[in-house]
Scaffold this active site. Sequence first.
Site, PDB file in Angstrom:
ATOM      1  NE  ARG A   1     -12.116 113.974 -71.802  1.00 11.11           N
ATOM      2  CZ  ARG A   1     -11.313 113.808 -72.831  1.00 11.11           C
ATOM      3  NH1 ARG A   1     -11.556 114.460 -73.956  1.00 11.11           N
ATOM      4  NH2 ARG A   1     -10.259 113.049 -72.769  1.00 11.11           N
TER       5      ARG A   1
ATOM      6  CB  THR B   1     -19.874 109.051 -72.018  1.00  5.61           C
ATOM      7  OG1 THR B   1     -19.589 110.032 -70.987  1.00  5.61           O
ATOM      8  CG2 THR B   1     -20.592 107.872 -71.378  1.00  5.61           C
TER       9      THR B   1
ATOM     10  CG  ASP C   1      -5.447 114.118 -67.171  1.00  2.04           C
ATOM     11  OD1 ASP C   1      -6.414 113.356 -67.293  1.00  2.04           O
ATOM     12  OD2 ASP C   1      -5.496 115.166 -66.474  1.00  2.04           O
TER      13      ASP C   1
ATOM     14  CG  ASP D   1      -4.252 112.920 -63.780  1.00  4.38           C
ATOM     15  OD1 ASP D   1      -4.916 113.248 -62.768  1.00  4.38           O
ATOM     16  OD2 ASP D   1      -4.576 111.986 -64.532  1.00  4.38           O
TER      17      ASP D   1
HETATM   18  O1  PRP Z   1     -12.879 119.129 -74.381  1.00  3.82           O
HETATM   19  P1  PRP Z   1     -13.140 117.925 -73.511  1.00  3.82           P
HETATM   20  O2  PRP Z   1     -13.215 116.664 -74.301  1.00  3.82           O
HETATM   21  O3  PRP Z   1     -14.343 118.114 -72.645  1.00  3.82           O
HETATM   22  O4  PRP Z   1     -11.860 117.710 -72.596  1.00  3.82           O
HETATM   23  C1  PRP Z   1     -11.222 118.746 -71.941  1.00  3.82           C
HETATM   24  C2  PRP Z   1     -11.453 118.673 -70.454  1.00  3.82           C
HETATM   25  O5  PRP Z   1     -10.806 117.505 -69.908  1.00  3.82           O
HETATM   26  C3  PRP Z   1      -9.922 117.903 -68.874  1.00  3.82           C
HETATM   27  O6  PRP Z   1     -10.533 117.889 -67.639  1.00  3.82           O
HETATM   28  P2  PRP Z   1     -10.764 116.529 -66.803  1.00  3.82           P
HETATM   29  O7  PRP Z   1     -12.087 115.942 -67.125  1.00  3.82           O
HETATM   30  O8  PRP Z   1      -9.584 115.650 -66.951  1.00  3.82           O
HETATM   31  O9  PRP Z   1     -10.897 117.066 -65.327  1.00  3.82           O
HETATM   32  P3  PRP Z   1      -9.750 117.611 -64.374  1.00  3.82           P
HETATM   33  O10 PRP Z   1      -9.454 119.007 -64.828  1.00  3.82           O
HETATM   34  O11 PRP Z   1     -10.384 117.550 -63.039  1.00  3.82           O
HETATM   35  O12 PRP Z   1      -8.557 116.721 -64.502  1.00  3.82           O
HETATM   36  C4  PRP Z   1      -9.537 119.312 -69.269  1.00  3.82           C
HETATM   37  O13 PRP Z   1      -8.967 120.056 -68.229  1.00  3.82           O
HETATM   38  C5  PRP Z   1     -10.815 119.871 -69.789  1.00  3.82           C
HETATM   39  O14 PRP Z   1     -11.663 120.396 -68.787  1.00  3.82           O
HETATM   40  O1  URA Z   2      -5.478 115.710 -74.086  1.00  2.00           O
HETATM   41  C1  URA Z   2      -6.292 115.936 -73.158  1.00  2.00           C
HETATM   42  C2  URA Z   2      -7.687 115.843 -73.347  1.00  2.00           C
HETATM   43  C3  URA Z   2      -8.508 116.117 -72.308  1.00  2.00           C
HETATM   44  N1  URA Z   2      -7.989 116.462 -71.116  1.00  2.00           N
HETATM   45  C4  URA Z   2      -6.649 116.567 -70.910  1.00  2.00           C
HETATM   46  O2  URA Z   2      -6.217 116.903 -69.802  1.00  2.00           O
HETATM   47  N2  URA Z   2      -5.831 116.284 -71.948  1.00  2.00           N
HETATM   48 MG    MG Z   3      -7.876 115.698 -66.047  1.00  2.33          MG
END
Ligand code: PRP
Ligand code: URA
Ligand code: MG
Length: 209
Positions: free
Chosen positions: A104, A108, A200, A203
């Site tokens: 994400r 944006t 997160d 993370d």
């Molecule tokens: O519903 P949304 O607003 O799209 O957010 C949710 C997304 O954000 C996080 O991923 P992230 O982009 O942090 O990637 P990661 O899993 O690599 O940390 C999470 O694991 C989802 O995939």
């Molecule tokens: O709360 C949130 C939203 C998006 N992605 C995450 O990992 N946590």
């Molecule tokens: Mg993430």
Amino acid sequence: MAKVHVLDHPLIQHKLTYIRKAETGTKDFRELVDEVATLMAFEITRDLPLEEVQIDTPVSEATAKVLAGKKLGIIPILRAGLGMVDGMLNLIPAAKVGHVGLYRDPETLKPVEYYVKLPSDIEERELIVIDPMLATGGSANEAIHSLKKRGAKQIRLMCLVAAPEGVEEVQEEHPDVDIYLAALDEKLNEKGYIVPGLGDAGDRLFGTK
Ligand SMILES: O=P(O)(O)OC[C@H]1O[C@H](OP(=O)(O)OP(=O)(O)O)[C@H](O)[C@@H]1O
Ligand SMILES: O=c1cc[nH]c(=O)[nH]1
Ligand SMILES: [Mg+2]
């Protein structure tokens, strides 16, 4: 309209509380996500079809039940979805696993796809898309689009924690996709994080913050 199921089994809710706590470190976080994924897999497989077979017990002949061999696929959204794969495979070891890589964009909040690798027969499989977080819904919607574009016909979405905004977005865009959650939280904050949420997920799983 797609249904939303909140899996309120006490063990799921108990473990989710520890997942949410800010003081829970990476090792415990990862183990708890794995355990909750197994418990959620137990609930989500409740409606798997059975068929009857004839067997011999030590006492008599019997008509008994076995799984009817429905083909399943688990589709983690990278990265954080990876934390739920092994927990699900504990219960459904014959499932194939496909990967959809999305992140994400922090400015944006739109999803950016960077990797897709799927079982070759996804059109015959019931797919369970997994991601701990359903926030704006952008990532889940994009992953589901990506699967449908490649022929997927039966899809469910399983997340630990969702915001109402994300649930609405998925329901609107994919009314055929039922959603399974451990919790439906209050809202998104101004940075697109789920409140109260768990922070997160990627993370915390991988120790990258
Ligand atoms: O519903 P949304 O607003 O799209 O957010 C949710 C997304 O954000 C996080 O991923 P992230 O982009 O942090 O990637 P990661 O899993 O690599 O940390 C999470 O694991 C989802 O995939
Ligand atoms: O709360 C949130 C939203 C998006 N992605 C995450 O990992 N946590
Ligand atoms: Mg993430």
